[in-house]
Design an enzyme around this catalytic site. Structure first.
Site, PDB file in Angstrom:
ATOM      1  CE  LYS A 184      -1.747   3.009   1.912  1.00  0.00           C
ATOM      2  NZ  LYS A 184      -1.503   4.417   1.509  1.00  0.00           N
ATOM      3  CD  GLU A 258      12.840   4.104   8.575  1.00  0.00           C
ATOM      4  OE1 GLU A 258      12.968   4.936   9.504  1.00  0.00           O
ATOM      5  OE2 GLU A 258      12.855   4.395   7.382  1.00  0.00           O
ATOM      6  CB  CYS A 292      13.161   8.893   8.270  1.00  0.00           C
ATOM      7  SG  CYS A 292      13.984   7.678   7.256  1.00  0.00           S
ATOM      8  CD  GLU A 392      10.638  13.178  11.212  1.00  0.00           C
ATOM      9  OE1 GLU A 392       9.477  12.811  11.461  1.00  0.00           O
ATOM     10  OE2 GLU A 392      11.468  12.469  10.627  1.00  0.00           O
TER      11      GLU A 392
HETATM   12  P1  NAD Z   1       1.948   8.951   7.338  1.00  0.00           P
HETATM   13  O1  NAD Z   1       2.521   8.195   8.451  1.00  0.00           O
HETATM   14  O2  NAD Z   1       0.658   9.655   7.542  1.00  0.00           O
HETATM   15  O3  NAD Z   1       1.753   8.019   6.045  1.00  0.00           O
HETATM   16  C1  NAD Z   1       2.641   6.977   5.666  1.00  0.00           C
HETATM   17  C2  NAD Z   1       1.848   5.846   5.038  1.00  0.00           C
HETATM   18  O4  NAD Z   1       0.904   5.333   5.974  1.00  0.00           O
HETATM   19  C3  NAD Z   1       1.033   6.238   3.819  1.00  0.00           C
HETATM   20  O5  NAD Z   1       1.014   5.153   2.905  1.00  0.00           O
HETATM   21  C4  NAD Z   1      -0.355   6.444   4.391  1.00  0.00           C
HETATM   22  O6  NAD Z   1      -1.385   6.267   3.453  1.00  0.00           O
HETATM   23  C5  NAD Z   1      -0.412   5.363   5.436  1.00  0.00           C
HETATM   24  N1  NAD Z   1      -1.333   5.621   6.538  1.00  0.00           N
HETATM   25  C6  NAD Z   1      -1.797   6.808   6.986  1.00  0.00           C
HETATM   26  N2  NAD Z   1      -2.624   6.624   8.022  1.00  0.00           N
HETATM   27  C7  NAD Z   1      -2.693   5.292   8.241  1.00  0.00           C
HETATM   28  C8  NAD Z   1      -3.362   4.470   9.194  1.00  0.00           C
HETATM   29  N3  NAD Z   1      -4.136   4.989  10.136  1.00  0.00           N
HETATM   30  N4  NAD Z   1      -3.165   3.131   9.151  1.00  0.00           N
HETATM   31  C9  NAD Z   1      -2.372   2.577   8.227  1.00  0.00           C
HETATM   32  N5  NAD Z   1      -1.731   3.292   7.279  1.00  0.00           N
HETATM   33  C10 NAD Z   1      -1.868   4.647   7.292  1.00  0.00           C
HETATM   34  O7  NAD Z   1       3.039   9.950   6.902  1.00  0.00           O
HETATM   35  P2  NAD Z   1       2.818  11.243   6.010  1.00  0.00           P
HETATM   36  O8  NAD Z   1       1.530  11.940   6.199  1.00  0.00           O
HETATM   37  O9  NAD Z   1       3.098  10.784   4.669  1.00  0.00           O
HETATM   38  O10 NAD Z   1       3.934  12.182   6.640  1.00  0.00           O
HETATM   39  C11 NAD Z   1       3.707  12.794   7.903  1.00  0.00           C
HETATM   40  C12 NAD Z   1       4.941  12.782   8.739  1.00  0.00           C
HETATM   41  O11 NAD Z   1       5.466  11.453   8.843  1.00  0.00           O
HETATM   42  C13 NAD Z   1       6.104  13.567   8.178  1.00  0.00           C
HETATM   43  O12 NAD Z   1       6.035  14.910   8.508  1.00  0.00           O
HETATM   44  C14 NAD Z   1       7.274  12.881   8.811  1.00  0.00           C
HETATM   45  O13 NAD Z   1       7.488  13.381  10.092  1.00  0.00           O
HETATM   46  C15 NAD Z   1       6.863  11.470   8.946  1.00  0.00           C
HETATM   47  N6  NAD Z   1       7.429  10.622   7.904  1.00  0.00           N
HETATM   48  C16 NAD Z   1       8.500   9.840   8.195  1.00  0.00           C
HETATM   49  C17 NAD Z   1       9.038   9.035   7.212  1.00  0.00           C
HETATM   50  C18 NAD Z   1      10.202   8.160   7.449  1.00  0.00           C
HETATM   51  O14 NAD Z   1      10.855   7.766   6.500  1.00  0.00           O
HETATM   52  N7  NAD Z   1      10.506   7.781   8.663  1.00  0.00           N
HETATM   53  C19 NAD Z   1       8.509   9.036   5.940  1.00  0.00           C
HETATM   54  C20 NAD Z   1       7.401   9.842   5.673  1.00  0.00           C
HETATM   55  C21 NAD Z   1       6.873  10.609   6.674  1.00  0.00           C
END
Ligand code: NAD
Length: 489
Positions: A184, A258, A292, A392
């Site tokens: 996903k 992660e 990250c 972050e």
């Molecule tokens: P997110 O955690 O909201 O989304 C990441 C993934 O999870 C996406 O595929 C999303 O559709 C999915 N997702 C969202 N809500 C979910 C749920 N309740 N259950 C299961 N899956 C779900 O991240 P984002 O909105 O893309 O970014 C927000 C923040 O996350 C950023 O500001 C950053 O701090 C952090 N981030 C960290 C990394 C990393 O590599 N560690 C990567 C992206 C974002």
């Protein structure tokens, strides 16, 4: 999800994102084209204009994906599929880079040279690790063995910031482990994943071994909680990671997480200061800070602190923003309005908390009236009590803090709740070892040297648990079975 937005935009006649990957992609071709299906409006990070609609999977598609996958665990010649997958992606590098650049605003050269190449490197390292390892270890003479068996159906949920790299890390490890996979990808970066699904088909993945489930957070939530999932691997925010761990826990299946980071970069007085500051700023700003493991907290020895701040301000001023489609080493816009607003809020918070602004600041980068372009920003005198020291940002915002001695440097680095990476700049081999041991993180990089091929990637504390890449990234998707008393064949 804002249904009004979806309906209103659907009526504007925006194109639906091109569907690829054949039967390995859900929603199905018919549902993909159905205007009654929930769809997300995707916007162009460089212009903010709506550009395409993404069909979203719901419970019926999650059921189908799990049913497809259950019969495919352990199917196919893993090494052969992986080898063909690498060749397929290699042949479609440019298409992948263009898709990444369009979706997330990555400058095209960065997308080509870093985003796509990192993914290819990880897949090659996984293949090398697979060839070097065995699914069976003899642990004592007399027919006592440990067998490494696939965990089963793996749910893989990825973010948008390194869209292909994160898919490659998860799919590479799960495929090599013998799992069936349901990916996903982030709703903001599905295009590269669709091309990836095409590559999996072309690589000869057996029916059901790989399914791409297009969707948003709600799709991810349904997938992670499904009782037919045997293991969940997630990269993204700490808050969503916590929910995924809870859902996996309710089903008593493992989760690999992660998550975020606020990684410290320790500059001691004996380092090559100009080089360390230049590399440090780059390590924070690269990918517009949306990594990250960004080195977002620079900690500097008091003796060289003023010089480092001056160098960092000069260096930051040389980083410019530019359009994703333009060639060159500039930074691109942030991925979304939400991400832009979050970065602005962090900059405002740092000013309120009394940090000293030495480069950049609030608002849009000069020369841009539209698009999610922040100003590359540096704050000095960031005290441990300030929000910028701990939170972050996920944008090009560097914080700089002085330290008096090695003990204080390590203590400051370990403050806060994250523990992903630590960066260390010193010429002293004894100090390299002491500080590396003292840092509560999953990865330490010294004097700008990259991790070796196949080195494990992941963190501790609020940065998550579980490791990706190489042999560790494969074993993470396997369980051990203890077998005793085998007679010789
Ligand atoms: P997110 O955690 O909201 O989304 C990441 C993934 O999870 C996406 O595929 C999303 O559709 C999915 N997702 C969202 N809500 C979910 C749920 N309740 N259950 C299961 N899956 C779900 O991240 P984002 O909105 O893309 O970014 C927000 C923040 O996350 C950023 O500001 C950053 O701090 C952090 N981030 C960290 C990394 C990393 O590599 N560690 C990567 C992206 C974002």
């Amino acid at each position: 999800m804002d249904d009004t937005l979806i309906t209103a935009a659907a009526a504007t006649g925006l194109p639906v994102l091109p569907r690829r990957g054949g039967g390995a992609v859900l929603p199905s071709a018919r549902a993909w084209a159905d205007p009654a299906r929930p769809r997300l409006v995707l916007a162009d990070p460089a212009t903010e204009a709506p550009r395409a609609l993404l069909p979203l999977s719901r419970a019926a598609e999650v059921e189908r994906a799990v049913a497809r996958a259950r019969g495919a665990i352990g199917q196919g010649d893993r090494a052969a599929i992986l080898e063909r997958l690498i060749a397929e992606i290699g042949a479609r590098r440019e298409e992948m880079a263009q898709a990444i650049s369009r979706d997330m605003g990555s400058p095209i050269d960065f997308a080509r040279e870093k985003q796509v190449e990192a993914a290819c490197d990880h897949l090659r390292a996984t293949l090398n690790a697979l060839r070097a390892m065995s699914d069976r270890d003899e642990i004592a003479p007399g027919g006592h063995e440990v067998h490494h068996v696939p965990a089963g159906v793996a749910a893989l949920i990825t973010p948008w910031n390194w869209p292909l790299n994160q898919v490659a890390l998860k799919v590479g490890g799960a495929l090599a482990a013998g799992c069936a996979m349901i990916l996903k990808p982030s709703e903001l970066s599905t295009s590269a994943a669709l091309i990836f699904a095409d590559c999996m088909e072309a690589a000869g993945a057996p029916e059901g071994l790989f399914t791409l489930l297009a969707g948003d957070g709600e799709t991810g939530r349904l997938l992670a909680a499904h009782p037919g999932i045997d293991i969940v691997s997630f990269t993204g925010s700490t808050s969503v990671g916590r929910g995924i761990a809870a859902a996996a826990g309710a089903n008593l299946v493992p989760a690999l997480l992660e998550l975020g980071g606020k990684s410290a970069n320790l500059l001691f007085a004996d380092c090559d200061l100009a080089l360390a500051v230049r590399q440090g700023v780059a390590h924070c700003f690269r990918n517009s800070g949306q990594s990250c493991n960004a080195a977002s907290r620079m900690l500097v020895a008091r003796e060289v602190y003023d010089a480092a701040v001056e160098l960092a301000a000069e260096e930051a001023a040389s980083w410019v923003m530019g359009a994703p489609a333009t060639r060159g080493g500039h930074l691109g816009p942030l991925v979304s309005q939400a991400q832009y607003d979050r970065v602005q809020a962090h900059i405002e918070a740092a000013l309120e908390d009394g940090a000293r602004l030495v480069s950049g600041g609030p608002g849009r980068a000069e020369g841009f009236e539209r698009g999610w372009y922040p100003r590359p920003t540096v704050f000095a005198d960031v005290a441990p009590g300030m929000r910028l020291f701990r939170e972050e940002v996920f944008g090009p915002v560097l914080s700089i803090t002085p330290f008096e001695d090695e003990a204080e440097a390590v203590r400051l680095a370990n403050e806060g709740e994250y523990g992903l990476a630590g960066y260390l700049q010193t010429a002293d081999p004894a100090r390299q070892r002491r500080v590396a041991q003292g840092l509560r993180v999953g990865m330490v990089q010294i004097n700008g040297r990259s991790r070796a091929e196949g080195a494990p990637f992941g963190g501790v504390r609020q940065s998550g648990y579980g490791r990706e890449a190489g042999i560790w990234g494969i074993r993470a998707f396997q369980v051990v079975k203890s077998v005793s008393g085998l007679d010789p064949l």
